[in-house]
Design a protein around this motif. Structure first.
Motif, mmCIF file in Angstrom:
data_model
loop_
_atom_site.group_PDB
_atom_site.id
_atom_site.type_symbol
_atom_site.label_atom_id
_atom_site.label_comp_id
_atom_site.label_asym_id
_atom_site.label_seq_id
_atom_site.Cartn_x
_atom_site.Cartn_y
_atom_site.Cartn_z
ATOM 1 N N GLY A 105 0.820 -1.191 0.000
ATOM 2 C CA GLY A 105 0.000 0.000 0.000
ATOM 3 C C GLY A 105 0.861 1.251 0.000
ATOM 4 N N GLN A 106 0.199 2.402 0.038
ATOM 5 C CA GLN A 106 0.917 3.674 -0.064
ATOM 6 C C GLN A 106 1.395 4.184 1.284
ATOM 7 O OE1 GLN A 106 -2.319 3.396 0.102
ATOM 8 N NE2 GLN A 106 -2.868 4.911 1.652
ATOM 9 N N GLY A 107 0.923 3.575 2.354
ATOM 10 C CA GLY A 107 1.354 3.940 3.701
ATOM 11 C C GLY A 107 0.432 4.938 4.376
ATOM 12 N N THR A 108 0.454 4.914 5.706
ATOM 13 C CA THR A 108 -0.309 5.862 6.502
ATOM 14 C C THR A 108 0.582 6.316 7.665
ATOM 15 O OG1 THR A 108 -2.414 6.238 7.661
ATOM 16 C CG2 THR A 108 -1.416 4.069 7.941
ATOM 17 N N GLN A 109 0.574 7.609 7.945
ATOM 18 C CA GLN A 109 1.492 8.182 8.934
ATOM 19 C C GLN A 109 0.932 8.048 10.341
ATOM 20 O OE1 GLN A 109 4.665 9.867 8.534
ATOM 21 N NE2 GLN A 109 4.628 9.626 10.771
ATOM 22 N N VAL A 110 1.739 7.514 11.233
ATOM 23 C CA VAL A 110 1.423 7.478 12.658
ATOM 24 C C VAL A 110 2.474 8.303 13.388
ATOM 25 C CG1 VAL A 110 1.283 6.030 14.716
ATOM 26 C CG2 VAL A 110 0.298 5.233 12.551
ATOM 27 N N THR A 111 2.027 9.280 14.141
ATOM 28 C CA THR A 111 2.931 10.130 14.917
ATOM 29 C C THR A 111 2.520 10.071 16.378
ATOM 30 O OG1 THR A 111 3.242 11.619 13.034
ATOM 31 C CG2 THR A 111 3.876 12.442 15.210
ATOM 32 N N VAL A 112 3.462 9.684 17.223
ATOM 33 C CA VAL A 112 3.219 9.595 18.657
ATOM 34 C C VAL A 112 4.046 10.678 19.332
ATOM 35 C CG1 VAL A 112 3.213 8.123 20.694
ATOM 36 C CG2 VAL A 112 2.894 7.114 18.413
#
Length: 118
Positions: free
Chosen positions: A109-116
């Motif tokens: 897939g194209q990816g999804t951003q996770v920011t913690v």
């Protein structure tokens, strides 16, 4: 064949997120479905996999905090992420391994951003 990720967001440390991977053109229940992530400035790292027999596997860094699952009716794979840490910050990618005869094809897939972050 195209896995499509969603669910990435900005979350505080200790929070939770659920990522989804909707797979068109393949059947998740008969494919090896995986999540991988790429932290900023680092290489791609494997996170978790679920196989056609239902067995699941996790990287040591996420074991006990993340859960991979699938909904066969929705043809979707999920990654439930709990107790998130700043080091979980990354672009998360869904991968589908589809075996046809003696060949296995990989789809990303194209990816999804996770920011913690606080």
């Amino acid at each position: 064949v195209q896995p499509v990720e969603s669910g990435g967001d900005l979350v505080h440390p200790g929070g939770s997120l659920r990522l989804s991977c909707a797979a068109s053109g393949l059947t998740v229940s008969s494919s090896a479905m995986s999540w991988a992530r790429q932290p900023p400035g680092k290489g791609l790292e494997w996170v978790s996999s679920i196989y056609s027999d239902g067995n699941t596997y996790y990287a040591d860094s996420v074991k006990g905090r993340f859960t991979i699952s699938r909904d066969n009716a929705a043809n979707t794979v999920y990654l439930q992420m709990n107790s998130l840490k700043p080091e979980d910050t990354a672009v998360y990618y869904c991968n589908a391994g589809v075996t046809e005869g003696i060949l296995t094809y990989d789809y990303w897939g194209q990816g999804t951003q996770v920011t913690v972050s606080s």
